[in-house]
Design a protein around this motif. Structure first.
Motif, PDB file in Angstrom:
ATOM      1  N   SER A   1       8.441  11.603  -7.424  1.00  0.00           N
ATOM      2  CA  SER A   1       7.616  12.782  -7.731  1.00  0.00           C
ATOM      3  C   SER A   1       6.271  12.717  -7.021  1.00  0.00           C
ATOM      4  N   GLY A   2       5.602  13.846  -6.977  1.00  0.00           N
ATOM      5  CA  GLY A   2       4.269  13.901  -6.369  1.00  0.00           C
ATOM      6  C   GLY A   2       3.311  12.927  -7.033  1.00  0.00           C
ATOM      7  N   ALA A   3       3.362  12.846  -8.355  1.00  0.00           N
ATOM      8  CA  ALA A   3       2.482  11.918  -9.080  1.00  0.00           C
ATOM      9  C   ALA A   3       2.814  10.474  -8.732  1.00  0.00           C
ATOM     10  N   ALA A   4       4.108  10.155  -8.620  1.00  0.00           N
ATOM     11  CA  ALA A   4       4.511   8.784  -8.269  1.00  0.00           C
ATOM     12  C   ALA A   4       4.054   8.439  -6.854  1.00  0.00           C
ATOM     13  N   ARG A   5       4.236   9.381  -5.916  1.00  0.00           N
ATOM     14  CA  ARG A   5       3.799   9.135  -4.533  1.00  0.00           C
ATOM     15  C   ARG A   5       2.282   8.951  -4.477  1.00  0.00           C
ATOM     16  N   GLN A   6       1.550   9.790  -5.215  1.00  0.00           N
ATOM     17  CA  GLN A   6       0.089   9.691  -5.205  1.00  0.00           C
ATOM     18  C   GLN A   6      -0.374   8.378  -5.821  1.00  0.00           C
ATOM     19  N   SER A   7       0.300   7.891  -6.857  1.00  0.00           N
ATOM     20  CA  SER A   7      -0.102   6.617  -7.460  1.00  0.00           C
ATOM     21  C   SER A   7       0.113   5.471  -6.475  1.00  0.00           C
ATOM     22  N   VAL A   8       1.159   5.554  -5.661  1.00  0.00           N
ATOM     23  CA  VAL A   8       1.405   4.545  -4.624  1.00  0.00           C
ATOM     24  C   VAL A   8       0.282   4.603  -3.583  1.00  0.00           C
ATOM     25  N   ILE A   9      -0.040   5.810  -3.127  1.00  0.00           N
ATOM     26  CA  ILE A   9      -1.117   5.975  -2.137  1.00  0.00           C
ATOM     27  C   ILE A   9      -2.423   5.426  -2.695  1.00  0.00           C
ATOM     28  N   ASN A  10      -2.725   5.742  -3.953  1.00  0.00           N
ATOM     29  CA  ASN A  10      -3.966   5.268  -4.577  1.00  0.00           C
ATOM     30  C   ASN A  10      -4.013   3.744  -4.647  1.00  0.00           C
ATOM     31  N   ALA A  11      -2.895   3.117  -5.009  1.00  0.00           N
ATOM     32  CA  ALA A  11      -2.854   1.654  -5.112  1.00  0.00           C
ATOM     33  C   ALA A  11      -3.147   1.005  -3.765  1.00  0.00           C
ATOM     34  N   PHE A  12      -2.608   1.566  -2.700  1.00  0.00           N
ATOM     35  CA  PHE A  12      -2.836   0.982  -1.377  1.00  0.00           C
ATOM     36  C   PHE A  12      -4.224   1.331  -0.843  1.00  0.00           C
ATOM     37  N   GLN A  13      -4.780   2.493  -1.215  1.00  0.00           N
ATOM     38  CA  GLN A  13      -6.136   2.836  -0.780  1.00  0.00           C
ATOM     39  C   GLN A  13      -7.139   1.795  -1.278  1.00  0.00           C
ATOM     40  N   GLU A  14      -6.900   1.250  -2.451  1.00  0.00           N
ATOM     41  CA  GLU A  14      -7.783   0.205  -2.982  1.00  0.00           C
ATOM     42  C   GLU A  14      -7.779  -1.041  -2.091  1.00  0.00           C
ATOM     43  N   LEU A  15      -6.744  -1.191  -1.255  1.00  0.00           N
ATOM     44  CA  LEU A  15      -6.638  -2.330  -0.342  1.00  0.00           C
ATOM     45  C   LEU A  15      -7.050  -1.952   1.084  1.00  0.00           C
ATOM     46  N   GLY A  16      -7.647  -0.759   1.257  1.00  0.00           N
ATOM     47  CA  GLY A  16      -8.106  -0.338   2.582  1.00  0.00           C
ATOM     48  C   GLY A  16      -7.024   0.269   3.450  1.00  0.00           C
ATOM     49  N   VAL A  17      -5.969   0.785   2.831  1.00  0.00           N
ATOM     50  CA  VAL A  17      -4.818   1.334   3.545  1.00  0.00           C
ATOM     51  C   VAL A  17      -4.742   2.839   3.275  1.00  0.00           C
ATOM     52  N   ASP A  18      -4.602   3.638   4.342  1.00  0.00           N
ATOM     53  CA  ASP A  18      -4.427   5.078   4.192  1.00  0.00           C
ATOM     54  C   ASP A  18      -2.949   5.386   4.033  1.00  0.00           C
ATOM     55  N   GLY A  19      -2.655   6.500   3.364  1.00  0.00           N
ATOM     56  CA  GLY A  19      -1.269   6.886   3.195  1.00  0.00           C
ATOM     57  C   GLY A  19      -1.130   8.381   3.033  1.00  0.00           C
ATOM     58  N   GLU A  20       0.078   8.852   3.286  1.00  0.00           N
ATOM     59  CA  GLU A  20       0.438  10.251   3.100  1.00  0.00           C
ATOM     60  C   GLU A  20       1.817  10.291   2.474  1.00  0.00           C
ATOM     61  N   GLY A  21       2.050  11.306   1.632  1.00  0.00           N
ATOM     62  CA  GLY A  21       3.360  11.465   1.020  1.00  0.00           C
ATOM     63  C   GLY A  21       4.027  12.731   1.503  1.00  0.00           C
ATOM     64  N   ILE A  22       5.357  12.717   1.474  1.00  0.00           N
ATOM     65  CA  ILE A  22       6.121  13.910   1.826  1.00  0.00           C
ATOM     66  C   ILE A  22       7.147  14.141   0.715  1.00  0.00           C
ATOM     67  N   GLU A  23       7.071  15.306   0.119  1.00  0.00           N
ATOM     68  CA  GLU A  23       7.885  15.626  -1.059  1.00  0.00           C
ATOM     69  C   GLU A  23       9.375  15.628  -0.762  1.00  0.00           C
ATOM     70  N   ARG A  24       9.756  16.211   0.324  1.00  0.00           N
ATOM     71  CA  ARG A  24      11.178  16.443   0.606  1.00  0.00           C
ATOM     72  C   ARG A  24      12.027  15.183   0.512  1.00  0.00           C
ATOM     73  N   PHE A  25      11.481  14.045   0.923  1.00  0.00           N
ATOM     74  CA  PHE A  25      12.265  12.807   0.931  1.00  0.00           C
ATOM     75  C   PHE A  25      11.691  11.740   0.003  1.00  0.00           C
ATOM     76  N   GLY A  26      10.631  12.064  -0.734  1.00  0.00           N
ATOM     77  CA  GLY A  26      10.009  11.082  -1.615  1.00  0.00           C
ATOM     78  C   GLY A  26       9.423   9.899  -0.859  1.00  0.00           C
ATOM     79  N   ILE A  27       8.931  10.163   0.348  1.00  0.00           N
ATOM     80  CA  ILE A  27       8.438   9.096   1.228  1.00  0.00           C
ATOM     81  C   ILE A  27       6.915   9.028   1.176  1.00  0.00           C
ATOM     82  N   VAL A  28       6.413   7.804   1.284  1.00  0.00           N
ATOM     83  CA  VAL A  28       5.003   7.552   1.536  1.00  0.00           C
ATOM     84  C   VAL A  28       4.930   6.762   2.837  1.00  0.00           C
TER      85      VAL A  28
END
Length: 161
Positions: free
Chosen positions: A91-118
């Protein structure tokens, strides 16, 4: 990473499809023209393997002016890591929580809904050991599956250590 003086262009990469993946034969990424036929990638690739955000890539326009990627001229030393998120069905919330967790480590991320990918862009200053521990923990917990789309020698050294 961005060069405000350079024009943004789309650069197209041909993809090899195996077992119906990736879901497209071409991926287009935003890049900054360097004025000499090369571009600096300013996107995290979703499907292209062997490249990362910040890499300088040679391009060749076709007869219609579409820029096609050639070889990498200079590597940024960034790593591209892709995750298929399983938690909450990706889900969007799950993808965003993954992005947020990695941002805390200095890593940028993007999610795409269609495939549930970050897609993650891991720069050299990030604590690669911490990033790898989190990645491996998420795989072990079945929060996501992981693909190393483009990794650096530094990433490999941390993995081996």
């Amino acid at each position: 990473m961005t060069n405000p003086g350079g024009p943004y262009v789309k650069v197209h990469f041909r993809l090899e499809i195996e077992d119906d993946w990736p879901p497209a034969s071409v991926e287009s990424l935003w890049a900054i023209g360097q004025g000499d036929g090369t571009v600096q990638l300013d996107n995290i690739p979703w499907f292209v393997r062997g490249i990362a955000c910040g890499d300088i890539v040679a391009t060749e326009p076709d007869e219609e002016g579409v820029r096609w990627a050639g070889g990498v001229v200079r590597r940024s030393e960034n790593c591209t890591i892709r995750l298929i998120v399983f938690r909450d069905g990706g889900s969007g919330a799950a993808r965003q929580s993954v992005i947020n967790a990695f941002q805390e480590l200095g890593v940028d991320g993007e999610g795409i809904e269609r495939f549930g990918i970050v897609a993650l862009d891991v720069p050299p200053p990030a604590d690669l050991a911490k990033v790898q521990r989190l990645l491996n923990h998420g795989v072990a917990e079945e929060w996501w599956d992981m693909e190393e789309g483009c990794i650096s020698a530094q990433w490999r050294a941390v993995s081996a250590g």
